[in-house]
Design a protein around this motif. Structure first.
Motif, mmCIF file in Angstrom:
data_model
loop_
_atom_site.group_PDB
_atom_site.id
_atom_site.type_symbol
_atom_site.label_atom_id
_atom_site.label_comp_id
_atom_site.label_asym_id
_atom_site.label_seq_id
_atom_site.Cartn_x
_atom_site.Cartn_y
_atom_site.Cartn_z
ATOM 1 N N PHE A 83 0.872 -1.181 0.000
ATOM 2 C CA PHE A 83 0.000 0.000 0.000
ATOM 3 C C PHE A 83 0.902 1.222 0.000
ATOM 4 O O PHE A 83 1.831 1.306 0.802
ATOM 5 N N LEU A 86 0.837 8.530 -1.251
ATOM 6 C CA LEU A 86 1.605 9.633 -1.818
ATOM 7 C C LEU A 86 1.112 10.933 -1.190
ATOM 8 O O LEU A 86 -0.095 11.182 -1.141
ATOM 9 N N ALA A 92 -3.254 13.942 -1.211
ATOM 10 C CA ALA A 92 -2.733 12.587 -0.988
ATOM 11 C C ALA A 92 -3.485 11.615 -1.871
ATOM 12 O O ALA A 92 -4.605 11.881 -2.321
ATOM 13 N N ALA A 93 -2.857 10.526 -2.134
ATOM 14 C CA ALA A 93 -3.502 9.460 -2.908
ATOM 15 C C ALA A 93 -3.013 8.130 -2.380
ATOM 16 O O ALA A 93 -1.864 8.000 -1.931
ATOM 17 N N ASN A 94 -3.893 7.155 -2.390
ATOM 18 C CA ASN A 94 -3.551 5.818 -1.921
ATOM 19 C C ASN A 94 -3.552 4.852 -3.094
ATOM 20 O O ASN A 94 -4.514 4.797 -3.857
ATOM 21 N N LEU A 95 -2.481 4.145 -3.222
ATOM 22 C CA LEU A 95 -2.357 3.178 -4.305
ATOM 23 C C LEU A 95 -2.054 1.805 -3.711
ATOM 24 O O LEU A 95 -1.625 1.682 -2.562
ATOM 25 N N PHE A 96 -2.270 0.815 -4.518
ATOM 26 C CA PHE A 96 -2.084 -0.545 -4.029
ATOM 27 C C PHE A 96 -1.479 -1.397 -5.127
ATOM 28 O O PHE A 96 -1.726 -1.179 -6.309
ATOM 29 N N ASN B 25 -9.998 3.282 0.326
ATOM 30 C CA ASN B 25 -10.004 4.454 -0.548
ATOM 31 C C ASN B 25 -8.751 4.422 -1.424
ATOM 32 O O ASN B 25 -7.817 5.191 -1.243
ATOM 33 N N LEU B 26 -8.728 3.487 -2.361
ATOM 34 C CA LEU B 26 -7.552 3.308 -3.201
ATOM 35 C C LEU B 26 -7.796 3.903 -4.576
ATOM 36 O O LEU B 26 -8.899 3.855 -5.106
ATOM 37 N N ASN B 27 -6.747 4.458 -5.146
ATOM 38 C CA ASN B 27 -6.847 5.076 -6.463
ATOM 39 C C ASN B 27 -6.223 4.163 -7.504
ATOM 40 O O ASN B 27 -5.249 3.471 -7.234
ATOM 41 N N VAL B 32 -1.107 13.117 -8.064
ATOM 42 C CA VAL B 32 -0.291 13.540 -6.931
ATOM 43 C C VAL B 32 1.164 13.171 -7.228
ATOM 44 O O VAL B 32 1.456 12.027 -7.553
#
Lengths: 405, 424
Positions: A83, A86, A92-96, B25-27, B32
């Motif tokens: 996970f 950024l 902010a952004a959450n990536l996986f 809450n994943l992109n 960004v």
């Protein structure tokens, strides 16, 4: 119960191995992507430490010389669910993503040493960005709004197939040598898209494919409770292909020279007691030796890596311990300089090695938290949180005949 | 533990992880951190350096006109597979049908057969209010299908007659009996076939020559009739007798046409009055032409200092049309298919012009309100990659319509484009 779920977990890990990667924006600017930890479970839980550790379940992942110390056939697989968070100023952004670490096999041949085979992921250059903006036409076209999109999609990384041999000289010095077939690819699509009253796309794509040879060697010297290790890898320069194409036009193709950087590593471990082991590694990737005909950003001469870790087993030698007393508790810390001049990352890990089949196997469950930054971008940083799984199986095919009744 | 249970556990674990991910809450992607890309290449994240929008106006249209389907040009207004005859407004049409007397027919005759009659018929008139009235249709022999000989009846034709109306049940058919030299030629070809082939023996080249079909063609006129009729299923029927011992049998053979079509053309009055209008018509295949000033686009590209804009990303014309007789084309009118083309060259030759109108659209599907969008980026890309002509021509024709006589008067098109850069 745990041992019986071995197959289930293996199926899950192998299927995840083919998944996507988390998308580090910092890694996007490095010529080979973001360095990964190609280690088996026990080393992952020590944050990559292991150059100076003798352990069946390390295989040849950290040091090919470790092959000489294994006393059973060992299979390892490890994968990470990553996970990535950024941060940029207030956004902010959450990536996986899924990130495969390693698949390896080591087979001992008694006095003839041991053979190792492995496949591992060294670098990861996957990322995808997207931003959009309204197209500004005159008022005559107010009924026909369009939105412009900028996409950049990159995938690739380095994958290595290895075959190695480990041999012990008089049980005093262990040597290991591997031949590596090194594959590096990087495919980038730069996409300009219009949506709305009309829909059109222009895609610039560029790809580089390197296939080369490498050698990796290691030495391990056990000195009582202390074990010292050293390892090095040299990747030979080779022609690689560079393909540029705009969709709808002819591609341009050229050959370029490409040479991944060599690396060195030193490590030591100390078996303080049967319950406690501590270890530390120092390594360097020699980016100074990296070469590519393509443009590249300014890189460090040497990207250092420092890691240390410890292992605690509550009751390693009890004849009838409770299961909880046989679990291998590990923790690690790592500071890694990234290829760019002012980029680094730190990471902590906590892991538990769950023995299965009376010590013939081990399942590693590891949690990792880390922080990645580049001082050139003070308002931007990345946090990563990984859940890592390792599966290690072992079986003794050659029985020692030392025991007599 | 059974394999099924292991798989169940693995699938459960996978579903649990996927469920966890779907609730997070994943992109999929993000902007960004784009500053990092900007650092390595400022153009990667800058919209100003990747998109340049151009908005034209009606002043960009320098001239307009339409290229008519004239009686002297055989390449306009030809509609195969149907025959519609008559006049509507300033457009007229004549028909053509061609039969081949070949060995598929000839082999059915014997040298001793006697001719009773040869008739040509067109059955099943299309029963709609506009196309039903047949009027007085003239049929005459025709040497070729050139439009120039088909618009005016040939006074020297060896066969010329009027089709007769016959009512059979609920259907009305038009029939005529072929007479004169044509009748004799057809029947002679049929009955002499066996002897001709026999004389050739094993001479294959002789046989091949004897098997060359005899073409028999007719043109059809509806004179000054002010209505229209559509004819279907043309056929030629030969009735004859054959002696069989002491008995005489009456037989018939029916031949379908090799092909048939009609040509629609405009009167000279229409050509004179309509050519100055940006008009498209389906029947006469009149094509509307707009001369577009492209220099403003090149000027905008050259004046931009943001980047080297060298590729068309998107370009389209937005245009409104209305029926010449005032009804506007709206998105609800999905009956018109149009073809269009954009080129730096002025094309007048119908052969090339109609082949060029390959970009297709249909009102209703490519319509925003009462405006039609005509994407042309793929037509402009070769232009921007080679030279930059000062102007280009937008051609619009009607490629299909339920109403054969649809005519559309186009307004001045507006042009918008987005240009981008090539990164490689």
């Amino acid at each position: 119960m745990i041992s019986k779920n071995l197959k289930s977990l293996s199926i899950l890990i192998i299927s995840l191995t083919f998944g996507l990667h988390a998308q580090s924006m910092l890694g996007s600017q490095y010529p080979m992507g973001l360095p990964t930890l190609p280690s088996t479970g026990p080393s992952l839980s020590l944050e990559g430490t292991g150059t100076g550790i003798q352990n069946n379940f390390l295989g040849m992942s950290k040091n090919p010389a470790n092959l000489a110390s294994i006393n059973m056939a060992v299979f390892n697989a490890a994968v990470s669910l990553e996970f990535l968070n950024l941060h940029h100023e207030n956004r902010a952004a959450n990536l996986f993503g899924f990130e495969p670490q390693i698949l390896s096999l080591a087979i001992p041949f008694g006095n003839f040493g041991a053979l190792g085979l492995s496949f591992d992921q060294r670098n990861n250059s996957d990322f995808k960005t997207h931003s959009n903006s309204a197209v500004q036409y005159s008022n005559l076209f107010s009924q026909f709004p369009d939105t412009s999109h900028l996409w950049m999609v990159q995938d690739g990384g380095s994958k290595v197939w290895q075959a190695g041999w480990g041999y012990s000289i008089l049980n005093k010095v262990q040597l290991g040598l591997t031949y590596e077939r090194y594959y590096h690819t990087n495919h980038t699509n730069f996409i300009r898209e219009i949506t709305g009253s009309v829909n059109d796309t222009v895609i610039d794509s560029s790809s580089i494919t390197y296939r080369g040879n490498a050698i990796r060697g290691g030495v391990m010297v056990p000195l009582g409770k202390l074990t010292l290790g050293m390892t090095g890898e040299y990747i030979f320069a080779d022609k690689s292909t560079n393909l540029d194409k705009v969709v709808g036009t002819d591609a341009t193709y050229k050959e370029i020279y490409f040479k991944p950087p060599p690396s060195l590593g030193f490590g030591a471990s100390y078996q303080y007691s049967p319950e406690v082991l501590v270890a530390a590694d120092v390594g360097a990737t020699l980016w100074k030796e990296f070469y590519s005909d393509l443009e590249r950003p300014e890189l460090r001469n040497y990207a250092m890596n420092y890691s240390l870790g410890g292992q605690y087993i509550p009751a390693p030698n009890l004849l009838t311990p409770r299961y909880i007393e046989t679990v291998q508790y590990r923790g690690g810390f790592r500071y890694t300089q990234l290829p760019a001049a002012k980029a680094s990352e730190v990471a902590f890990s906590l892991g538990a090695g769950l023995p299965i089949e009376q010590g013939g196997g081990l399942i590693d469950l590891i949690l990792e938290y880390g922080h990645r930054w580049d001082s050139n971008f003070t308002k931007y940083n990345e946090d990563f949180f990984g859940i890592k799984f390792g599966i290690n199986g072992g079986r003794k095919w050659l029985k020692s005949s030392d025991t007599s009744y | 533990m059974s394999l099924r249970k292991n798989i169940l556990i693995a699938v459960s674990a996978g579903i649990t992880i996927l469920g966890f991910l779907s609730c997070s809450n994943l992109n999929d992607s993000t902007d960004v951190g784009n500053d990092i890309l900007t650092n390595s290449d400022p153009s990667l994240t800058s919209f100003d350096k990747n998109f340049l929008a151009f908005s034209g106006d009606s002043n960009q249209v320098l001239q307009y006109c339409s290229i008519p389907g004239s009686s002297s040009d055989p390449l306009f207004g030809i509609h195969n597979g149907m025959i519609t005859l008559g006049n509507k407004g300033m457009e007229s049409s004549t028909g053509y049908v061609k039969f081949l007397i070949d060995d598929t027919l000839e082999t059915k005759f014997n040298p001793g057969d006697s001719l009773l009659s040869i008739t040509i018929q067109f059955d099943t008139l299309v029963r709609d209010s506009e196309h039903y009235d047949p009027g007085n249709i003239r049929i005459q022999s025709c040497l070729n299908d050139s439009a120039s000989v088909r618009t005016i009846p040939d006074q020297s034709a060896i066969f010329s007659d009027t089709l007769q109306r016959q009512v059979i049940g609920s259907d009305t058919i038009l029939v005529d009996t072929i007479s004169g030299k044509i009748k004799d030629s057809i029947f002679s070809a049929c009955t002499s076939y066996v002897n001709r082939i026999t004389k050739c023996g094993k001479d294959t080249s002789c046989t091949r020559i004897q098997k060359i079909p005899l073409p028999i063609a007719f043109s059809l006129f509806n004179g000054n009739h002010t209505g229209l009729c559509r004819l279907q299923k043309p056929a030629m029927t030969i009735r004859y007798t054959r002696k069989n011992n002491n008995k005489t049998d009456t037989l018939s053979q029916t031949k379908k046409p090799y092909y048939f079509n009609f040509i629609a053309y405009e009167s000279q009055e229409a050509i004179d009055s309509l050519s100055a209008l940006p008009l498209s018509s389906y029947a006469a295949e009149r094509v509307a032409v707009f001369k577009i000033n492209l220099q403003p686009l090149w000027n905008k590209i050259d004046s931009s200092k943001q980047a080297n804009f060298n590729e068309i990303l998107s370009a389209c014309f937005i245009i409104k049309g209305k029926n010449l007789f005032s009804d506007s084309i709206t998105k609800f009118d999905s009956t018109i298919e149009y073809g269009y083309f954009f080129s730096p060259q002025l094309i007048k030759d119908g052969y090339y012009l109609h082949d060029s109108l390959f970009a297709r659209g249909r009102t209703g599907t490519s319509t925003n309100g009462d405006s039609i969008l005509m994407p042309v980026e793929y037509l402009l890309r070769p232009i921007i990659r080679s030279d930059r002509p000062a102007f280009g021509y937008l051609y619009i024709g009607i490629s299909s319509s339920y109403d054969l006589w649809k005519r559309v008067l186009w307004g001045k098109p507006l042009f918008k484009a987005v240009v981008t850069t090539l990164k490689r």
